[in-house]
Design a protein around this motif. Structure first.
Motif, PDB file in Angstrom:
ATOM      1  N   ARG A   1       0.806  -1.227   0.000  1.00  0.00           N
ATOM      2  CA  ARG A   1       0.000   0.000   0.000  1.00  0.00           C
ATOM      3  C   ARG A   1       0.833   1.268   0.000  1.00  0.00           C
TER       4      ARG A   1
ATOM      5  N   GLU B   1     -10.049   2.384  -5.080  1.00  0.00           N
ATOM      6  CA  GLU B   1      -9.069   1.320  -5.319  1.00  0.00           C
ATOM      7  C   GLU B   1      -9.712  -0.064  -5.369  1.00  0.00           C
TER       8      GLU B   1
ATOM      9  N   LYS C   1     -13.148   7.591  -0.877  1.00  0.00           N
ATOM     10  CA  LYS C   1     -12.670   7.562   0.514  1.00  0.00           C
ATOM     11  C   LYS C   1     -11.550   8.563   0.696  1.00  0.00           C
TER      12      LYS C   1
ATOM     13  N   ARG D   1      -8.628   9.225   3.640  1.00  0.00           N
ATOM     14  CA  ARG D   1      -8.068   8.699   4.889  1.00  0.00           C
ATOM     15  C   ARG D   1      -7.413   9.840   5.646  1.00  0.00           C
TER      16      ARG D   1
ATOM     17  N   ASP E   1     -13.734  -5.736  -0.588  1.00  0.00           N
ATOM     18  CA  ASP E   1     -12.454  -5.029  -0.638  1.00  0.00           C
ATOM     19  C   ASP E   1     -11.323  -6.053  -0.708  1.00  0.00           C
ATOM     20  N   ASP E   2     -10.124  -5.568  -1.068  1.00  0.00           N
ATOM     21  CA  ASP E   2      -9.001  -6.502  -1.105  1.00  0.00           C
ATOM     22  C   ASP E   2      -8.594  -6.917   0.298  1.00  0.00           C
TER      23      ASP E   2
ATOM     24  N   SER F   1      -8.194  -4.186   7.549  1.00  0.00           N
ATOM     25  CA  SER F   1      -7.190  -4.157   8.605  1.00  0.00           C
ATOM     26  C   SER F   1      -7.866  -3.760   9.918  1.00  0.00           C
ATOM     27  N   THR F   2      -8.057  -2.473  10.160  1.00  0.00           N
ATOM     28  CA  THR F   2      -8.787  -2.058  11.372  1.00  0.00           C
ATOM     29  C   THR F   2     -10.293  -2.235  11.188  1.00  0.00           C
ATOM     30  N   GLY F   3     -10.739  -2.383   9.942  1.00  0.00           N
ATOM     31  CA  GLY F   3     -12.169  -2.505   9.655  1.00  0.00           C
ATOM     32  C   GLY F   3     -12.874  -1.162   9.532  1.00  0.00           C
TER      33      GLY F   3
ATOM     34  N   THR G   1     -12.672   1.260   7.371  1.00  0.00           N
ATOM     35  CA  THR G   1     -13.166   1.565   6.025  1.00  0.00           C
ATOM     36  C   THR G   1     -14.519   0.892   5.792  1.00  0.00           C
TER      37      THR G   1
HETATM   38  C1  R5P Z   1      -6.742   0.380   1.106  1.00  0.00           C
HETATM   39  O1  R5P Z   1      -7.145   1.170   0.291  1.00  0.00           O
HETATM   40  C2  R5P Z   1      -7.310  -0.986   1.219  1.00  0.00           C
HETATM   41  O2  R5P Z   1      -7.933  -1.378   0.037  1.00  0.00           O
HETATM   42  C3  R5P Z   1      -8.296  -1.116   2.367  1.00  0.00           C
HETATM   43  O3  R5P Z   1      -9.473  -0.386   2.074  1.00  0.00           O
HETATM   44  C4  R5P Z   1      -7.715  -0.617   3.651  1.00  0.00           C
HETATM   45  O4  R5P Z   1      -6.426  -1.101   3.837  1.00  0.00           O
HETATM   46  C5  R5P Z   1      -8.582  -1.016   4.811  1.00  0.00           C
HETATM   47  O5  R5P Z   1      -8.019  -0.561   5.989  1.00  0.00           O
HETATM   48  P1  R5P Z   1      -8.864  -0.441   7.304  1.00  0.00           P
HETATM   49  O6  R5P Z   1      -9.582  -1.752   7.497  1.00  0.00           O
HETATM   50  O7  R5P Z   1      -7.829  -0.219   8.383  1.00  0.00           O
HETATM   51  O8  R5P Z   1      -9.782   0.708   7.168  1.00  0.00           O
END
Ligand code: R5P
Length: 301
Positions: free
Chosen positions: A99, A176, A199, A201, A226-227, A230-232, A234
């Motif tokens: 990323r 993305e 989105k 960030r 989504d691909d 991580s923290t959820g 998004t």
């Molecule tokens: C980044 O653009 C990835 O596609 C995911 O959307 C992102 O890594 C999700 O991160 P998190 O779960 O921490 O929001």
């Protein structure tokens, strides 16, 4: 790097990836061989590989969590060569560090390029699934001299969802995610309705998501795709919007179930129902096996 020339003859794997190792080995028709680990009191690692290895070895390591596993690879790859492997293929279902693909502020290291180059210097080939390639189109752009294969689980995810959810509306939480959402939608018959949010960030856990103008979610069974999660945060931001726009339910499907900290609890607290993932990263949400996909992409000669 030596040219690829012989079929794979063994899968080398660590004990915490035994199920994927067994599935991959079975799909390739080769044995799965263990790498034993010992951690010294100061945190250093000692690895023990099988003492005699065949010419083409597949090393399985998914890079979550990333840092210690990278060190394992830095030790295991040259050790495998010393023990007889002339050709090394890394099967890395989740390829971390993809990323950080530009310097967002001056002085930031572009980890995608540096970790890519590091792995390319140790392995002849790499097979991975849905690496986060946003600003480049091909993995070999950051893996010089390595036969790098980037597979997509999106068609498998789409086909799975088509069996679980009636008339789903697939939503990607950011721009993305568009390629994954499109491919997953196309794997349904008829193709699933789909849309992609935007989105911004603002921090590790602070994201602002906007639904596409005019998207009608009323009464719909929304699936966020989504691909990775991580923290959820998004997915949670997108779910809140979908519910506010009238969604009847919101489920989630991701390729890489990182789900750090309280992510899963937070998803549930936000009203998200089912959470599905591929087995690229071992997690209770795993529902979709990528072993056959990975095996088919391992260089045979
Ligand atoms: C980044 O653009 C990835 O596609 C995911 O959307 C992102 O890594 C999700 O991160 P998190 O779960 O921490 O929001």
């Amino acid at each position: 790097m030596t040219p690829l020339h012989s079929p794979p003859a063994a899968v080398l794997a660590f004990d915490d990836e035994a199920p994927m190792a067994a599935a991959l080995a079975q799909a390739l028709g080769v044995p799965a061989l263990p790498i034993a680990r010992h951690r010294f009191p100061d945190g250093e690692l000692k690895l023990r590989l099988p003492p005699a290895l065949p010419p083409h070895v597949v090393l399985l390591r998914t890079l979550h969590p990333p840092n210690e596993r990278l060190v394992e690879l830095l030790i295991a790859a040259p050790a495998a060569r010393e023990l007889g492997a002339r050709q090394l293929t890394l099967v890395c279902p989740y390829l971390a560090y993809m990323r950080q693909d530009i310097a967002f502020t001056p002085g930031e290291a572009v980890s995608q390029r540096h970790i890519g180059a590091l792995l390319a210097s140790r392995f002849d080939a790499l097979v991975t699934v849905d690496p986060h390639l946003h600003r480049i189109s091909r993995l070999d752009e950051v893996m010089p001299g390595c036969h790098a294969v980037a597979l997509s689980a999106a068609p498998l995810v789409g086909a799975w969802l088509a069996r679980q959810v009636e008339r789903p509306l697939f939503i990607g939480p950011d721009e993305e995610s568009a390629p994954w959402v499109r491919r997953a939608a196309a794997a349904c018959t008829p193709a699933a309705d789909h849309a992609v949010c935007t989105k911004q960030r603002h921090g590790d856990r602070e994201v602002q998501v906007t639904l596409p103008a005019g998207l009608d979610c009323r009464g719909r069974a929304v699936v966020l795709i989504d691909d990775m999660a991580s923290t959820g945060r998004t997915l949670i931001a997108a779910a809140r919007l979908a519910f506010a726009a009238g969604a009847a339910s919101v489920d989630v499907a991701v390729t890489h179930a990182l789900f750090v900290g309280d992510a899963v609890d937070a998803l549930q607290a936000a009203g998200i129902g089912r959470v599905w993932s591929t087995d690229c990263v071992p997690h209770p949400s795993n529902a979709i096996s990528v072993a056959p996909l990975l095996a088919a992409a391992v260089p045979r000669a």
